[in-house]
Write an enzyme that holds these catalytic residues in place. Structure first.
Site, PDB file in Angstrom:
ATOM      1  N   LYS A 114       0.828  -1.211   0.000  1.00 38.85           N
ATOM      2  CA  LYS A 114       0.000   0.000   0.000  1.00 38.85           C
ATOM      3  C   LYS A 114       0.860   1.258   0.000  1.00 38.85           C
ATOM      4  O   LYS A 114       0.534   2.229  -0.674  1.00 38.85           O
ATOM      5  CB  LYS A 114      -0.939   0.012   1.208  1.00 38.85           C
ATOM      6  CG  LYS A 114      -2.099  -0.973   1.078  1.00 38.85           C
ATOM      7  CD  LYS A 114      -3.031  -0.881   2.269  1.00 38.85           C
ATOM      8  CE  LYS A 114      -4.231  -1.810   2.135  1.00 38.85           C
ATOM      9  NZ  LYS A 114      -5.069  -1.780   3.339  1.00 38.85           N
ATOM     10  N   LYS A 194      -4.627 -10.823  -6.618  1.00 34.30           N
ATOM     11  CA  LYS A 194      -5.811 -10.938  -5.765  1.00 34.30           C
ATOM     12  C   LYS A 194      -6.909  -9.993  -6.251  1.00 34.30           C
ATOM     13  O   LYS A 194      -6.609  -8.875  -6.658  1.00 34.30           O
ATOM     14  CB  LYS A 194      -5.374 -10.532  -4.351  1.00 34.30           C
ATOM     15  CG  LYS A 194      -6.337 -10.880  -3.261  1.00 34.30           C
ATOM     16  CD  LYS A 194      -5.867 -10.281  -1.949  1.00 34.30           C
ATOM     17  CE  LYS A 194      -5.932  -8.772  -1.982  1.00 34.30           C
ATOM     18  NZ  LYS A 194      -5.949  -8.118  -0.681  1.00 34.30           N
ATOM     19  N   LYS A 197     -10.558  -4.300  -4.091  1.00 33.83           N
ATOM     20  CA  LYS A 197     -11.352  -3.083  -4.343  1.00 33.83           C
ATOM     21  C   LYS A 197     -10.509  -2.006  -5.009  1.00 33.83           C
ATOM     22  O   LYS A 197     -11.038  -1.135  -5.694  1.00 33.83           O
ATOM     23  CB  LYS A 197     -11.882  -2.519  -3.020  1.00 33.83           C
ATOM     24  CG  LYS A 197     -12.979  -3.320  -2.359  1.00 33.83           C
ATOM     25  CD  LYS A 197     -13.322  -2.652  -1.003  1.00 33.83           C
ATOM     26  CE  LYS A 197     -14.044  -3.560  -0.049  1.00 33.83           C
ATOM     27  NZ  LYS A 197     -13.875  -3.167   1.369  1.00 33.83           N
TER      28      LYS A 197
HETATM   29  P1  AMP Z   1     -11.428  -5.503   3.191  1.00 29.25           P
HETATM   30  O1  AMP Z   1     -12.412  -5.063   2.187  1.00 29.25           O
HETATM   31  O2  AMP Z   1     -10.014  -5.297   2.770  1.00 29.25           O
HETATM   32  O3  AMP Z   1     -11.715  -4.975   4.550  1.00 29.25           O
HETATM   33  O4  AMP Z   1     -11.606  -7.072   3.295  1.00 29.25           O
HETATM   34  C1  AMP Z   1     -12.699  -7.668   3.955  1.00 29.25           C
HETATM   35  C2  AMP Z   1     -12.467  -9.155   4.086  1.00 29.25           C
HETATM   36  O5  AMP Z   1     -12.411  -9.769   2.803  1.00 29.25           O
HETATM   37  C3  AMP Z   1     -11.115  -9.505   4.763  1.00 29.25           C
HETATM   38  O6  AMP Z   1     -11.330 -10.606   5.627  1.00 29.25           O
HETATM   39  C4  AMP Z   1     -10.228  -9.883   3.617  1.00 29.25           C
HETATM   40  O7  AMP Z   1      -9.216 -10.778   3.995  1.00 29.25           O
HETATM   41  C5  AMP Z   1     -11.225 -10.536   2.673  1.00 29.25           C
HETATM   42  N1  AMP Z   1     -10.765 -10.451   1.272  1.00 29.25           N
HETATM   43  C6  AMP Z   1     -10.462  -9.322   0.587  1.00 29.25           C
HETATM   44  N2  AMP Z   1     -10.110  -9.606  -0.678  1.00 29.25           N
HETATM   45  C7  AMP Z   1     -10.201 -10.968  -0.796  1.00 29.25           C
HETATM   46  C8  AMP Z   1      -9.967 -11.888  -1.869  1.00 29.25           C
HETATM   47  N3  AMP Z   1      -9.599 -11.456  -3.074  1.00 29.25           N
HETATM   48  N4  AMP Z   1     -10.162 -13.193  -1.625  1.00 29.25           N
HETATM   49  C9  AMP Z   1     -10.574 -13.644  -0.412  1.00 29.25           C
HETATM   50  N5  AMP Z   1     -10.804 -12.830   0.642  1.00 29.25           N
HETATM   51  C10 AMP Z   1     -10.631 -11.506   0.452  1.00 29.25           C
END
Ligand code: AMP
Ligand code: TRP
Length: 326
Positions: A114, A194, A197
């Site tokens: 990041k 991966k 967002k």
């Molecule tokens: P975040 O939007 O970064 O807060 O992520 C929310 C949840 O989604 C967290 O538990 C992340 O580890 C999971 N997550 C985010 N991107 C992925 C992905 N591409 N595959 C699986 N889990 C994900």
């Protein structure tokens, strides 16, 4: 007695199928299983560590709350709240930062990724995992359902718990990560990266319209060969689509390979689009309904924060006593 479970999602944009299959689906399963008292939060303080538009933040928090509920989180059974509504989180983060080795934070791969994207990275991006540790230990959580990108952060939480307990006496609970069979869903436009967002083009969002779902899946990057086989090394795109297909339908990859092994990629992709649309249409409709009544959502969050503050403040008092502040 029920043990506690905590997880958080950043209100930084709409949720995608990676968030769902890696975390949110599991949140709902764990809530429904009833073995844990569940705390789920929109981690707004984490989300402001990256560039953002202040005029959109409130809407993003509401969007995340609505997504939790539309996916099946029931605010009557789980405590659903907004991180910044519980001031103990940031206060404990400060306390925990005093036992956090600088070197450990410097090794965090998410910080490296990041900060490389930002012109001038801020201190909060660096200390982000300390706030996450506070989010978890305030609730004595034994379990933290997340995707695999959070494992390193959780390992740091465990290290801090051990360090704290060694120095001040048994106080904090060491949490375990809970992963789904799909802890890392890959991008539709680059199956070696991966789904994230921060790269919306590669995301299948849970509330994409049926037209968008179909267009994105039909355009998903695959190899130029043929035949549906599960081979993540040589056919990463197809392997990712198979994993998505399997986990959206709760079928096995083997079963899907048997059914589609001779199918054209386009036929296979159309089949995934069909099941994804069927699966997420109720989510999209429910979320839209919830967002149409933002005051009701806010009331839910206010109630959640009340319950969360009770638990968190009691823990913070216990911690402050241990470290000599009370
Ligand atoms: P975040 O939007 O970064 O807060 O992520 C929310 C949840 O989604 C967290 O538990 C992340 O580890 C999971 N997550 C985010 N991107 C992925 C992905 N591409 N595959 C699986 N889990 C994900
Ligand atoms: N850092 C997590 C992410 O980006 C979100 C998060 C913050 C979290 N606090 C948490 C997850 C506590 C689980 C528990 O996805």
């Amino acid at each position: 007695m029920q043990q506690n479970l905590v997880s958080g999602i950043q209100p930084s944009g709409r949720l995608h199928i990676g968030n769902y299959l890696g975390a949110l689906k599991n949140h709902v399963t764990l809530q429904d299983a009833g073995a844990h008292r569940c705390f789920f939060m929109a981690v707004d303080l984490h989300s402001i560590t990256e560039p953002y538009d202040a005029s959109q933040k409130h809407a993003q928090v509401l969007d995340t709350l609505a997504s939790f509920i539309a996916a099946g989180i029931d605010p009557k059974r789980s405590t659903l709240f907004v991180q910044s509504h519980v001031p103990a989180h940031s206060e404990l983060a400060w306390i925990l930062s005093t036992i956090t080795p600088f070197g450990e934070l410097s090794r965090m791969t998410q910080f490296k990724d990041k900060s490389a994207r930002q012109e001038e990275s801020n201190v909060a991006l660096f200390t982000y995992p300390v706030l996450m540790a506070a989010d978890i230990v305030l609730y004595d959580a034994v379990a933290v359902p997340v995707g695999d990108d959070q494992l390193q952060h959780l390992e740091l939480t465990r290290t801090l718990v051990r360090k704290f307990n060694n120095r001040f006496g048994e106080t904090l609970v060491e949490p375990q990560p809970l992963l789904t069979p799909t802890p890392r869903v890959m991008s539709l436009t680059d199956p070696l990266r991966k789904m994230s967002k921060s790269e919306p083009a590669g995301c299948l969002f849970l509330d994409d319209t049926p037209e968008d779902v179909t267009a994105k899946l039909m355009a998903a990057v695959t190899d130029s060969g043929s035949g549906i086989t599960y081979d993540p090394e040589n056919k990463a795109g197809i392997a990712n689509l198979l994993t998505i297909f399997a986990n959206v339908t709760d079928r096995s990859v083997d079963d899907l390979v048997a059914e589609y092994k001779d199918a054209k990629y386009s036929v296979f992709k159309k089949a995934i689009a069909k099941v994804a649309i069927k699966k997420f249409t109720p989510f999209r409709k429910k979320k839209a309904k919830l967002l149409a009544k933002p005051e009701a959502l806010w009331k839910v969050a206010t109630r959640g924060a009340k319950a969360a503050n009770l638990v968190a403040n009691a823990k913070l008092v216990e911690i402050k006593k241990k470290i000599g502040l009370l």
